[in-house]
Design a protein around this motif. Structure first.
Motif, PDB file in Angstrom:
ATOM      1  N   SER A 188       0.803  -1.244   0.000  1.00 14.62           N
ATOM      2  CA  SER A 188       0.000   0.000   0.000  1.00 14.62           C
ATOM      3  C   SER A 188       0.822   1.275   0.000  1.00 14.62           C
ATOM      4  CB  SER A 188      -0.994   0.049   1.170  1.00 14.62           C
ATOM      5  OG  SER A 188      -0.407   0.576   2.347  1.00 14.62           O
ATOM      6  N   GLY A 189       2.150   1.159  -0.008  1.00 12.42           N
ATOM      7  CA  GLY A 189       2.985   2.352  -0.058  1.00 12.42           C
ATOM      8  C   GLY A 189       3.319   2.962   1.291  1.00 12.42           C
ATOM      9  N   GLU A 190       2.689   2.500   2.352  1.00  7.66           N
ATOM     10  CA  GLU A 190       3.033   3.003   3.693  1.00  7.66           C
ATOM     11  C   GLU A 190       4.390   2.434   4.095  1.00  7.66           C
ATOM     12  OE1 GLU A 190       1.312   5.227   5.020  1.00  7.66           O
ATOM     13  OE2 GLU A 190      -0.648   5.086   4.049  1.00  7.66           O
ATOM     14  N   GLU A 191       5.172   3.224   4.840  1.00  7.45           N
ATOM     15  CA  GLU A 191       6.525   2.806   5.194  1.00  7.45           C
ATOM     16  C   GLU A 191       6.735   2.874   6.704  1.00  7.45           C
ATOM     17  OE1 GLU A 191       9.389   4.888   2.811  1.00  7.45           O
ATOM     18  OE2 GLU A 191       8.545   4.149   0.927  1.00  7.45           O
ATOM     19  N   ARG A 192       6.083   1.985   7.405  1.00  3.43           N
ATOM     20  CA  ARG A 192       6.245   1.875   8.854  1.00  3.43           C
ATOM     21  C   ARG A 192       5.878   0.453   9.268  1.00  3.43           C
ATOM     22  NH1 ARG A 192       1.948   5.280   7.846  1.00  3.43           N
ATOM     23  NH2 ARG A 192      -0.111   4.434   8.306  1.00  3.43           N
ATOM     24  N   LEU A 193       6.277   0.069  10.491  1.00  4.21           N
ATOM     25  CA  LEU A 193       6.036  -1.288  10.969  1.00  4.21           C
ATOM     26  C   LEU A 193       4.707  -1.435  11.709  1.00  4.21           C
ATOM     27  CD1 LEU A 193       9.582  -2.379  12.181  1.00  4.21           C
ATOM     28  CD2 LEU A 193       8.353  -3.104  10.134  1.00  4.21           C
ATOM     29  N   SER A 194       4.153  -0.334  12.178  1.00  3.00           N
ATOM     30  CA  SER A 194       2.824  -0.361  12.811  1.00  3.00           C
ATOM     31  C   SER A 194       2.714  -1.412  13.911  1.00  3.00           C
ATOM     32  CB  SER A 194       1.730  -0.585  11.761  1.00  3.00           C
ATOM     33  OG  SER A 194       1.675   0.507  10.866  1.00  3.00           O
ATOM     34  N   ASN A 195       3.706  -1.398  14.831  1.00  2.00           N
ATOM     35  CA  ASN A 195       3.639  -2.251  16.009  1.00  2.00           C
ATOM     36  C   ASN A 195       3.681  -3.739  15.657  1.00  2.00           C
ATOM     37  OD1 ASN A 195       3.565  -2.585  18.801  1.00  2.00           O
ATOM     38  ND2 ASN A 195       1.340  -2.494  18.936  1.00  2.00           N
ATOM     39  N   PHE A 196       4.436  -4.075  14.627  1.00  2.00           N
ATOM     40  CA  PHE A 196       4.521  -5.452  14.135  1.00  2.00           C
ATOM     41  C   PHE A 196       5.935  -5.986  14.304  1.00  2.00           C
ATOM     42  CE2 PHE A 196       4.877  -8.314  10.234  1.00  2.00           C
ATOM     43  CZ  PHE A 196       4.116  -9.340  10.767  1.00  2.00           C
ATOM     44  N   LEU A 197       6.092  -7.021  15.123  1.00  2.00           N
ATOM     45  CA  LEU A 197       7.361  -7.734  15.283  1.00  2.00           C
ATOM     46  C   LEU A 197       8.540  -6.794  15.566  1.00  2.00           C
ATOM     47  CD1 LEU A 197       7.058 -10.351  12.367  1.00  2.00           C
ATOM     48  CD2 LEU A 197       6.445 -10.658  14.776  1.00  2.00           C
ATOM     49  N   LEU A 198       8.333  -5.838  16.467  1.00  2.00           N
ATOM     50  CA  LEU A 198       9.366  -4.838  16.716  1.00  2.00           C
ATOM     51  C   LEU A 198      10.647  -5.455  17.272  1.00  2.00           C
ATOM     52  CD1 LEU A 198       7.187  -1.965  18.233  1.00  2.00           C
ATOM     53  CD2 LEU A 198       7.866  -2.326  15.844  1.00  2.00           C
ATOM     54  N   TRP A 199      10.531  -6.389  18.190  1.00  2.00           N
ATOM     55  CA  TRP A 199      11.712  -7.058  18.742  1.00  2.00           C
ATOM     56  C   TRP A 199      12.371  -7.925  17.667  1.00  2.00           C
ATOM     57  CZ3 TRP A 199      14.118  -7.254  23.611  1.00  2.00           C
ATOM     58  CH2 TRP A 199      15.025  -8.303  23.792  1.00  2.00           C
ATOM     59  N   GLN A 200      11.552  -8.693  16.972  1.00  2.00           N
ATOM     60  CA  GLN A 200      12.063  -9.664  16.008  1.00  2.00           C
ATOM     61  C   GLN A 200      12.637  -8.999  14.759  1.00  2.00           C
ATOM     62  OE1 GLN A 200       9.087  -9.484  17.398  1.00  2.00           O
ATOM     63  NE2 GLN A 200       8.403 -11.460  18.192  1.00  2.00           N
ATOM     64  N   ALA A 201      12.235  -7.759  14.484  1.00  2.00           N
ATOM     65  CA  ALA A 201      12.642  -7.085  13.248  1.00  2.00           C
ATOM     66  C   ALA A 201      13.970  -6.351  13.373  1.00  2.00           C
ATOM     67  CB  ALA A 201      11.557  -6.093  12.813  1.00  2.00           C
ATOM     68  N   ALA A 202      14.705  -6.593  14.444  1.00  2.00           N
ATOM     69  CA  ALA A 202      15.937  -5.840  14.699  1.00  2.00           C
ATOM     70  C   ALA A 202      16.877  -5.817  13.498  1.00  2.00           C
ATOM     71  CB  ALA A 202      16.655  -6.417  15.920  1.00  2.00           C
ATOM     72  N   TYR A 203      16.991  -6.930  12.779  1.00  2.00           N
ATOM     73  CA  TYR A 203      17.890  -6.988  11.625  1.00  2.00           C
ATOM     74  C   TYR A 203      17.168  -7.448  10.356  1.00  2.00           C
ATOM     75  CZ  TYR A 203      21.796  -6.116  14.725  1.00  2.00           C
ATOM     76  OH  TYR A 203      22.644  -5.538  15.623  1.00  2.00           O
TER      77      TYR A 203
END
Length: 247
Positions: A188-203
């Protein structure tokens, strides 16, 4: 030696499925129609992931913040989730797909929780693609629940505070036993994580695509995988010349 035409795929791909409502609005349709079309895209994405050799596919199906939406839309979303499980569970099971559910399970309404538990239990011994469905999921809530769990163990004398490590925290998250996502895709063109897998997305590598989720296809997934394969993943270390994500 020449490079392979198709680079190795990431082990774990996670997708923020965004844009159902805007897809429908652009076509003069109801948001419900957008969500229905989005379910079709889910089916296509799961099949494509299996064909491409992805081992884990995590889909952000319903966030803990989605409860703020109008009641009619919530009912539509829950109805579609129930329909997906009832209609597709047998096929997923036959295709050796294992289903994992992440998110807060307390207080879930009606027959949603039994259906989620049935999907997990029916497929628990399957060894193919693991389909992780993030339902009633919010990363801050997940981390908070993990911290509370550790704090209780410290309070009860079962754990010393100085023994708490990043690995131990990871073991208390909903995703325990699931590798961190190599690639996170958002439509959809949005560029944010929106509270999704913040810990797991470190790398994790992030790829944002302009298409709305109902228009997501295997071709778009392959394009995202190609972008991933061109990334130089350093994990905090110095870059290795010629070392790409898929090598």
């Amino acid at each position: 030696m020449s490079e392979p035409l198709v680079p190795p795929v990431p082990e774990h791909v996670a997708i923020i499925m965004d844009g159902n409502g805007r897809w429908a609005n652009a076509r003069g349709l109801t948001r419900t129609m957008g969500h229905r079309k989005g379910v079709e895209a889910v089916r296509d994405a799961v099949r494509a992931a299996g064909r491409l050799g992805i081992r884990y596919l995590t889909l952000y199906a319903f966030s803990s913040e989605n409860w703020r939406r109008p009641e009619t839309e919530i009912n539509d979303l829950l109805g579609l989730l129930k329909l997906f499980i009832r209609r597709d569970l047998a096929e997923l099971h036959n295709e050796n797909v294992r289903i994992r559910i992440i998110g807060d399970r307390t207080g879930l309404r009606g027959d949603i929780l039994p259906l989620l538990l049935e999907a997990e239990e029916t497929t628990r011994n399957n060894s193919g693609l693991t389909l992780v469905i993030a339902f009633n999921y919010g990363s801050r809530d997940e981390i908070t629940r993990a911290v509370v769990s550790l704090a209780k163990d410290v309070e009860e004398g079962l754990l010393s505070a100085d023994r708490i490590t990043a690995d131990l925290i990871s073991s208390r998250l909903d995703t325990a036993g699931i590798p961190d996502p190599d690639l996170i895709i958002r439509t959809s063109g949005e560029e944010r994580l929106s509270n999704f897998l913040l810990w797991q997305a470190a790398y994790s590598e992030l790829v944002f695509i302009p298409e709305f989720w109902p228009d997501f296809t295997e071709a778009l997934l392959v394009e995202a995988l190609k972008k991933f394969a061109m990334r130089n993943r350093r994990f905090g270390a110095l870059a290795e010349p010629g070392k790409m994500a898929g090598t």
